[in-house]
Write a protein that holds these residues in place. Structure first.
Motif, PDB file in Angstrom:
ATOM      1  N   LEU A  86       0.840  -1.189   0.000  1.00  0.00           N
ATOM      2  CA  LEU A  86       0.000   0.000   0.000  1.00  0.00           C
ATOM      3  C   LEU A  86       0.879   1.243   0.000  1.00  0.00           C
ATOM      4  O   LEU A  86       2.033   1.198   0.418  1.00  0.00           O
ATOM      5  CB  LEU A  86      -0.900   0.006   1.243  1.00  0.00           C
ATOM      6  CG  LEU A  86      -1.803  -1.219   1.423  1.00  0.00           C
ATOM      7  CD1 LEU A  86      -2.379  -1.237   2.830  1.00  0.00           C
ATOM      8  CD2 LEU A  86      -2.912  -1.223   0.384  1.00  0.00           C
ATOM      9  N   ARG A  90      -2.191   5.480   2.866  1.00  0.00           N
ATOM     10  CA  ARG A  90      -3.286   4.553   3.145  1.00  0.00           C
ATOM     11  C   ARG A  90      -3.117   3.844   4.485  1.00  0.00           C
ATOM     12  O   ARG A  90      -3.900   2.959   4.814  1.00  0.00           O
ATOM     13  CB  ARG A  90      -3.403   3.534   2.009  1.00  0.00           C
ATOM     14  CG  ARG A  90      -3.738   4.168   0.672  1.00  0.00           C
ATOM     15  CD  ARG A  90      -3.877   3.139  -0.423  1.00  0.00           C
ATOM     16  NE  ARG A  90      -5.014   2.255  -0.199  1.00  0.00           N
ATOM     17  CZ  ARG A  90      -5.325   1.238  -1.009  1.00  0.00           C
ATOM     18  NH1 ARG A  90      -4.583   1.003  -2.089  1.00  0.00           N
ATOM     19  NH2 ARG A  90      -6.369   0.484  -0.753  1.00  0.00           N
ATOM     20  N   ASP A 226      -8.166  -2.718  -2.457  1.00  0.00           N
ATOM     21  CA  ASP A 226      -8.206  -2.005  -3.741  1.00  0.00           C
ATOM     22  C   ASP A 226      -9.571  -2.100  -4.405  1.00  0.00           C
ATOM     23  O   ASP A 226      -9.932  -1.249  -5.218  1.00  0.00           O
ATOM     24  CB  ASP A 226      -7.131  -2.557  -4.681  1.00  0.00           C
ATOM     25  CG  ASP A 226      -5.739  -2.085  -4.301  1.00  0.00           C
ATOM     26  OD1 ASP A 226      -5.637  -1.104  -3.537  1.00  0.00           O
ATOM     27  OD2 ASP A 226      -4.756  -2.696  -4.754  1.00  0.00           O
ATOM     28  N   SER A 254      -8.450   3.135   2.209  1.00  0.00           N
ATOM     29  CA  SER A 254      -8.235   4.106   1.142  1.00  0.00           C
ATOM     30  C   SER A 254      -7.696   5.400   1.733  1.00  0.00           C
ATOM     31  O   SER A 254      -7.887   5.695   2.921  1.00  0.00           O
ATOM     32  CB  SER A 254      -9.553   4.384   0.412  1.00  0.00           C
ATOM     33  OG  SER A 254     -10.483   5.003   1.295  1.00  0.00           O
TER      34      SER A 254
END
Length: 383
Positions: A86, A90, A226, A254
């Motif tokens: 990531l 995030r 994702d 996110s």
């Protein structure tokens, strides 16, 4: 002089409430709060001490409020542990996963909104809701403690929650959620507008506090991030990293979801000392996690042993034992579980009286601690 008695303006929902907390008793064998029984090694302690000393030289200054270096270290750790890489924006961290969860309810809960989970599950969830004036709704789990997806879908549609809290592995049962189940919950959330919002779906939180203890082949919900921007996965360094005393938890989601947490966090909420300890521990991740496999083996052996026992305290029936992907085991069902709990305590073994009526939970300790637990249970429960 006599101190006057003054009635304080306590919020009604807090009146008469006892503070949360498991018993803290001085007994030889402590197996009640799912701690890692193996302390950090001396090399880890030395690195932590050196890094904390370095941080202490600038304690006159506020810490990096966005803990950029720690985020970068967490990125590398998760990439190795779960195969999911990531970007740093995030990742989020706080003082234990408890603070992460409270921040989620602060950001997405509140008056006119609902938080939903499925019992039995972690007993702090309703307290997060209460403290943020969020309506709390609890559904049910199936008899094997898995999630009944039809019941989950109906409950989401009826209650229109803003936050859905799912522990995997679940506390107190140890039950892990298959990927398909998490996907189904995320999809169900997308089909409903959360009450009290402008048409947004619920945030789905998968609490993986015990994620490193999951059995081989059990996936992490990190793999789904994702695909679902409304999904968040929380972790802690208290369990697998043996850092319960350091109070470090973190979350992956996110960037937009993390930004919402930045709004509600207290200024400089993660101290320079906490950041230094966390980074030092992550630098020693292989060594700190080396005991996880030993604890998995001990857990599975404990499950097998308990399932082989018949108990007079359970009416002569074989003990029921939940499958566990965590560092604890839930077992029962006893006619008087408190008597069994007290009997173990009288033998110097402290476990947890929690879960459904009749059930008890034991944390996995060292082989010596688990022998003491088994010997005491044989005598107390009439095995």
């Amino acid at each position: 002089m006599t101190t006057p008695i003054v009635r304080l303006p306590v919020r009604p929902e807090h009146a008469g409430i006892e503070p949360y907390g498991a018993p803290q008793l001085d007994v030889p064998v402590l197996l009640n709060v799912n701690e890692n029984p193996y302390p950090p090694g001396e090399d880890v302690v030395a690195t932590i001490a050196a890094d904390v000393a370095s941080a202490a030289r600038s304690l006159n200054r506020y810490p990096d409020r966005d803990f950029s270096a720690l985020r970068a270290d967490l990125v590398e750790y998760l990439a190795g542990e779960s195969g999911v890489r990531l970007s740093p924006e995030r990742l989020w961290a706080a003082n234990g996963s408890n603070e992460v969860m409270l921040q989620i309810l602060q950001a997405f809960g509140g008056p006119g909104r609902t938080a939903l989970s499925f019992a039995p599950t972690y007993s702090m969830y309703p307290e997060y809701a209460r403290d943020t004036s969020t309506r709390w709704v609890v559904g049910r789990r199936a008899e094997d403690f898995s999630l009944d997806l039809e019941h989950v879908r109906r409950t989401i549609a009826a209650e229109r929650p803003a936050v859905i809290l799912l522990a995997s592995p679940n506390n107190p049962t140890g039950t892990a959620l298959p990927t398909a189940v998490v996907e189904a919950v995320c999809e169900a959330a997308l089909e409903v507008h959360a009450a009290g919002t402008d048409g947004a779906p619920a945030v789905v939180v998968v609490d993986e506090a015990y994620g490193e203890f999951r059995r081989a082949g059990t996936p992490s919900a990190l793999e789904l991030l994702d695909r679902y921007p409304h999904l968040a996965v929380s972790r802690t360094m208290s369990k697998a990293f043996a850092l319960a005393g350091a109070r470090v938890g973190y979350l992956a989601a996110s960037a937009e979801l993390v930004d919402a947490l930045r709004v509600v966090r207290l200024p400089y909420h993660l101290s320079a000392v906490t950041q230094a300890v966390a980074r030092a521990a992550l630098a020693h991740a292989p060594a700190l996690l080396a005991q996880v496999e030993a604890l998995r083996v001990e857990r599975d052996a404990t499950v097998g042993w308990l399932r082989s026992q018949r108990s007079a305290a359970a009416g002569g029936a074989a003990l029921q034992v939940a499958d566990s992907d965590a560092n604890f085991v839930l077992f029962g069902s006893f006619d008087d579980r408190h008597a069994v709990w007290q009997g173990l305590l009288d033998h110097g073994v402290l476990i947890r009286e929690t879960g459904p009526d009749g059930w008890l939970r034991v944390s996995i300790g060292t082989p010596e601690e688990m022998r003491a637990f088994k010997d005491a249970l044989v005598e107390v429960a009439g095995l």
